[in-house]
Enzyme design. Structure first.
Site, PDB file in Angstrom:
ATOM      1  N   ASP A  81      83.407  -8.817 -51.297  1.00  0.00           N
ATOM      2  CA  ASP A  81      83.968  -7.860 -52.257  1.00  0.00           C
ATOM      3  C   ASP A  81      83.051  -6.628 -52.369  1.00  0.00           C
ATOM      4  OD1 ASP A  81      85.864  -7.115 -54.198  1.00  0.00           O
ATOM      5  OD2 ASP A  81      84.720  -8.014 -55.836  1.00  0.00           O
ATOM      6  N   HIS A  82      83.659  -5.446 -52.440  1.00  0.00           N
ATOM      7  CA  HIS A  82      82.951  -4.186 -52.717  1.00  0.00           C
ATOM      8  C   HIS A  82      81.647  -3.997 -51.962  1.00  0.00           C
ATOM      9  CE1 HIS A  82      85.359  -2.525 -55.928  1.00  0.00           C
ATOM     10  NE2 HIS A  82      85.380  -3.695 -56.548  1.00  0.00           N
ATOM     11  N   ASP A 103      84.108  -0.500 -49.234  1.00  0.00           N
ATOM     12  CA  ASP A 103      84.406   0.361 -50.386  1.00  0.00           C
ATOM     13  C   ASP A 103      83.774   1.741 -50.193  1.00  0.00           C
ATOM     14  OD1 ASP A 103      84.891   1.631 -52.732  1.00  0.00           O
ATOM     15  OD2 ASP A 103      84.031   0.100 -54.036  1.00  0.00           O
ATOM     16  N   GLU A 133      89.533   0.911 -50.187  1.00  0.00           N
ATOM     17  CA  GLU A 133      89.975   1.411 -51.509  1.00  0.00           C
ATOM     18  C   GLU A 133      90.117   2.924 -51.498  1.00  0.00           C
ATOM     19  OE1 GLU A 133      88.183  -0.387 -54.972  1.00  0.00           O
ATOM     20  OE2 GLU A 133      88.132   1.516 -56.056  1.00  0.00           O
ATOM     21  N   HIS A 180      87.512  -2.044 -64.281  1.00  0.00           N
ATOM     22  CA  HIS A 180      86.574  -3.150 -64.025  1.00  0.00           C
ATOM     23  C   HIS A 180      85.977  -3.549 -65.366  1.00  0.00           C
ATOM     24  CE1 HIS A 180      86.008  -1.995 -59.575  1.00  0.00           C
ATOM     25  NE2 HIS A 180      86.470  -3.235 -59.598  1.00  0.00           N
ATOM     26  N   ASN A 232      87.068 -11.110 -62.329  1.00  0.00           N
ATOM     27  CA  ASN A 232      85.648 -11.421 -62.409  1.00  0.00           C
ATOM     28  C   ASN A 232      85.200 -11.583 -63.868  1.00  0.00           C
ATOM     29  OD1 ASN A 232      82.878 -11.614 -62.213  1.00  0.00           O
ATOM     30  ND2 ASN A 232      82.550  -9.705 -61.148  1.00  0.00           N
ATOM     31  N   THR A 233      85.256 -10.491 -64.643  1.00  0.00           N
ATOM     32  CA  THR A 233      84.658 -10.474 -65.989  1.00  0.00           C
ATOM     33  C   THR A 233      85.159 -11.618 -66.867  1.00  0.00           C
ATOM     34  OG1 THR A 233      84.651  -8.078 -65.790  1.00  0.00           O
ATOM     35  CG2 THR A 233      84.196  -8.972 -67.970  1.00  0.00           C
TER      36      THR A 233
END
Ligand code: 13P
Length: 279
Positions: A81-82, A103, A133, A180, A232-233
């Site tokens: 991811d990212h 990203d 992205e 996010h 995620n969070t």
């Protein structure tokens, strides 16, 4: 079973469903994600953020995921991811990740396009799928990925079409109003923009910032091309609040606490998997 991202995403895109992409940082989060997928009878994307390389290196992440995935009856894709680092992306491909996210969203359009095309050339030759992205998400409360400087910039549908055509990317992350982290106010999810992007590109689209997004907005997004949703969070928040509550009255052995935390990861992941099936 250990699988590739395209095998599960293209199918979901056709069926107007989404595959959950859940961030993990250590053994219990990974195990919770994989068990939730297995118990729900759905594939999962075990999403390892480049941000968490201080928690675990890429080779260990790949060995661990492959081992657990091979024991699962459901497909599991290990995703990076990212990452804005080409070096990290190549290491993830070599380690055996099923997909990588390059990203370049903070870069000028042409530079993002050129780098994404370069990543696609290498990754596709190795059977690895690529997410990129366009546009940027704002940072919400408790965001562990965004920064205070992050300002929302919606994805432009015409630019998205050009980007997808020229890069050959497999999935595109879009900015349509999710953040996010947790929302600071009422979310304004621009399904109108999403519809235009979907009509223009015709490949699986990715929604970052899944945590706290209202269910009806998530379903509207899935109906309009979103096939991968990142969370995620909310996983971290839920596990930490339950941990804090438990520690008010108990002082368990760490091994016991770890199992409870895996269970709380599963609660959040299972809730989202059910929703993403769009039944
Ligand atoms: P949230 O933390 O808002 O769920 O976003 C996760 C994400 O987009 C990971 O890439």
């Amino acid at each position: 079973m250990y699988t590739n991202f395209n095998d599960i995403l293209n199918e979901a895109y056709k069926k107007h469903q989404a595959i959950g992409s859940f961030n993990w940082y250590h053994f219990e989060t990974l195990k919770g994600v994989i068990e939730a997928g297995e118990e729900s009878g759905m594939p999962v994307i075990a999403s390892f953020g480049a941000k968490y390389l201080t928690n675990m290196d890429l080779d260990t992440a790949a060995v661990l995921t492959r081992n657990l995935a091979e024991k699962s009856s459901q497909p599991v894709c290990l995703h990076l991811d990212h990452s804005s680092s080409l070096d990290t992306i190549i290491k993830a491909i070599r380690a055996g990740f099923g997909s990588v996210m390059y990203d370049g969203s903070a870069l000028p359009f042409e530079e993002n396009l050129a780098n994404t095309k370069y990543v696609c050339g290498i990754a596709h030759a190795c059977g690895v799928s690529v997410e990129a992205e366009l546009g940027t998400l704002a940072a919400g409360a408790k965001s562990h990925e965004g920064t205070a400087e992050d300002r929302q910039a919606y994805t432009d549908p015409a630019k998205a079409a050009e980007f997808v055509e020229k890069t050959g990317v497999d999935a595109l992350a879009v900015s349509i109003g999710t953040v996010h982290g947790m929302y600071k106010g009422t979310p304004n999810i621009r399904v109108d923009i999403l519809k235009d992007i979907n009509a223009a590109v015709g490949i699986p689209l990715v929604l970052h910032g899944g945590s706290g997004t209202p269910e009806d907005r998530i379903l509207a997004c899935i109906d309009n091309g979103i096939s991968k949703i990142n969370v995620n969070t909310e996983i971290s928040e839920y596990v930490m609040s339950h941990t804090a509550e438990l520690l008010k009255t108990e002082s368990p052995h760490l091994s016991v606490l770890a199992l409870k935390q895996k269970g709380w990861v599963k609660d959040v992941v299972s809730k989202y998997i059910r929703l993403f099936q769009n039944l």
